[in-house]
Design an enzyme around this catalytic site. Structure first.
Site, PDB file in Angstrom:
ATOM      1  CB  SER A 193       5.928  61.140  50.132  1.00 15.84           C
ATOM      2  OG  SER A 193       6.944  61.396  49.448  1.00 15.84           O
ATOM      3  CE  LYS A 247       4.098  54.878  49.652  1.00 17.24           C
ATOM      4  NZ  LYS A 247       5.106  53.648  49.374  1.00 17.24           N
ATOM      5  CG  ASP A 290       6.776  58.021  42.100  1.00 20.08           C
ATOM      6  OD1 ASP A 290       5.616  57.692  42.454  1.00 20.08           O
ATOM      7  OD2 ASP A 290       8.010  57.950  43.213  1.00 20.08           O
ATOM      8  CG  ASN A 302       2.389  56.010  53.631  1.00 24.33           C
ATOM      9  OD1 ASN A 302       2.251  57.061  54.431  1.00 24.33           O
ATOM     10  ND2 ASN A 302       4.232  55.319  53.258  1.00 24.33           N
ATOM     11  CD  GLU A 304       7.315  62.022  45.651  1.00 24.62           C
ATOM     12  OE1 GLU A 304       6.572  62.211  46.309  1.00 24.62           O
ATOM     13  OE2 GLU A 304       8.162  62.761  45.986  1.00 24.62           O
ATOM     14  CG  HIS A 355       2.965  59.035  48.151  1.00 27.36           C
ATOM     15  ND1 HIS A 355       2.929  57.952  49.783  1.00 27.36           N
ATOM     16  CD2 HIS A 355       3.362  59.226  47.830  1.00 27.36           C
ATOM     17  CE1 HIS A 355       3.700  57.812  50.511  1.00 27.36           C
ATOM     18  NE2 HIS A 355       4.595  58.387  49.437  1.00 27.36           N
ATOM     19  CG  HIS A 409      10.852  59.099  47.427  1.00 27.50           C
ATOM     20  ND1 HIS A 409      11.671  58.123  47.659  1.00 27.50           N
ATOM     21  CD2 HIS A 409       9.951  58.646  48.965  1.00 27.50           C
ATOM     22  CE1 HIS A 409      11.316  57.053  48.241  1.00 27.50           C
ATOM     23  NE2 HIS A 409      10.901  57.495  49.384  1.00 27.50           N
TER      24      HIS A 409
END
Length: 392
Positions: free
Chosen positions: A186, A243, A211, A54, A182, A214, A140
């Site tokens: 992810s 990440k 969230d 990542n 998110e 990423h 997640h």
């Protein structure tokens, strides 16, 4: 005679479970990685092209982060020695939170030891019985576990289904209601409609938690993520430093009162040793990079790489300019066979299976980075093209 069967030892039960996992092609065994700076990734003793990590902006080995970490090691030593509430609240931790708050344009920031610790700690600290959490079905595992620990009512809505969020908010009442999602997912690499989620929450007087694990550093203005790109300020914004920032740890951007309450209620913060000072220093160095022109250039190269690979391999999913490009296979055995074939060709891509993703949606999770060269992208696309043929 006892009405109970003979007890099974922990070891015997573990062996039986391992056999079941192996039979289902779901047994996980980590490979051994060597990460020599300036050289290809070495996995199980073999040099490979890394399409699994990542490290989206190729910052993990950047000399500026290394220098910042080394200087902090010389000054502070290796470990923080205690939780931050005991003796581990080093000045460098305070300075990191200030730098994060300034970058995120947030009133306050609280750091955690990992993204998992952040989500579990925030949700379990702030929500409880009598509250309602409305959560995307593909969130997640850390969000799922945080919801469970909160002991609130949890409503899971179909992935990115805004109408379902609207219906859930209209149909439920609670002391407090929180929608959590998110932003850049992810495993699927797609993006939530952050602006619409925020508008829906506002109409129903609900709080919003995003969230950005990423997306932070890799997307949005100054790398501030999808919320910033949409002009949205959620009640809680969780980001990770391990990440695209190339370091380690996580943070939540929120209000001063909530940040202060987390000192007292977030168990994953209160009862954990603080981040090593060297890691906090490296993260500060990374923030300076991603906020500047170098960060803009890296994000641009990452987007170009993502478009290039998807242009060659049409079966790859995810948003067009996003680093996460999954290749859906479905079957657990076939995805691991494809991963092994890619590895033999010198390309490291992990096969992702249940329970990380829903059953029958196993996929190769291709992860792209800004530092990939044209030759590496060509190698990647040729190998992935063969993998597509193998999985059909």
């Amino acid at each position: 005679m006892s009405r109970y069967s003979a007890p099974v030892s922990l070891d015997d039960d573990a062996r039986a479970q391992l056999q079941e996992l192996e039979a289902a092609h779901r047994l996980r065994t980590p490979r051994v990685v060597d990460r020599p700076r300036g050289s290809p990734l070495v996995v199980d003793g073999r040099g490979v092209l890394d399409l699994a990590s990542n490290d989206y902006l190729s910052l993990a080995g950047d000399p500026r982060l290394v220098a910042a970490a080394r200087a902090a090691l010389d000054e502070h030593g290796v470990g923080a020695t205690a939780s931050r509430l005991i003796a581990g609240n080093d000045r460098v931790h305070v300075e990191l939170e200030r730098a994060l708050a300034d970058w995120m344009r947030a009133p306050a920031v609280r750091t955690f030891g990992s993204g998992y610790a952040a989500n579990v700690g925030v949700l379990s600290a702030l929500l409880g019985p009598g509250d309602v959490i409305i959560s995307d079905e593909l969130n997640h595992a850390s969000i799922i576990d945080g919801c469970r620990l909160a002991r609130a009512q949890v409503i899971v809505y179909a992935h990115r289904d805004l109408d379902a969020v609207e219906r859930a908010l209209a149909a439920t009442a609670g002391r407090r209601r929180l929608v959590v999602s998110e932003t850049l997912f992810s495993m699927d690499g797609d993006v939530a409609d952050v602006a619409a989620l925020a508008a829906t929450c506002k109409r129903h007087d609900a709080a919003l938690m995003l969230d950005e694990a990423h997306a932070i550093a890799a997307r949005g203005p100054e790398g501030r993520g999808e919320a910033a790109a949409a002009g949205v300020v959620p009640d809680l914004l969780v980001g990770t430093c391990g990440k695209a920032l190339g370091s380690y740890g996580a943070f939540v951007a929120t209000t001063p009162a909530i940040a202060q309450l987390l000192w007292n209620r977030a168990r994953s913060l209160v009862f954990s040793t603080a981040l090593p000072p060297s890691i906090a220093a490296a993260t500060r160095a990374a923030i300076e990079i991603v906020r500047g022109s170098d960060g803009d250039q890296r994000r641009g190269r990452l987007a170009e790489a993502a478009r290039f690979v998807r242009g060659r391999i049409g079966a790859l999913g995810g948003v067009a300019d996003g680093a996460i490009a999954p290749l859906l296979v479905g079957d657990d055995r076939r995805v691991m066979d494809a991963s092994a074939t890619l590895f033999e060709r010198g390309v490291f891509v992990q096969g992702i299976r249940y329970p990380t993703v829903p059953a029958d949606t196993a996929r190769l999770r291709v992860s792209l980075r800004s530092g990939l060269t044209t030759d590496q992208l060509e190698l990647a696309t040729h190998a992935l093209d063969d993998a597509v043929s193998q999985t059909r």
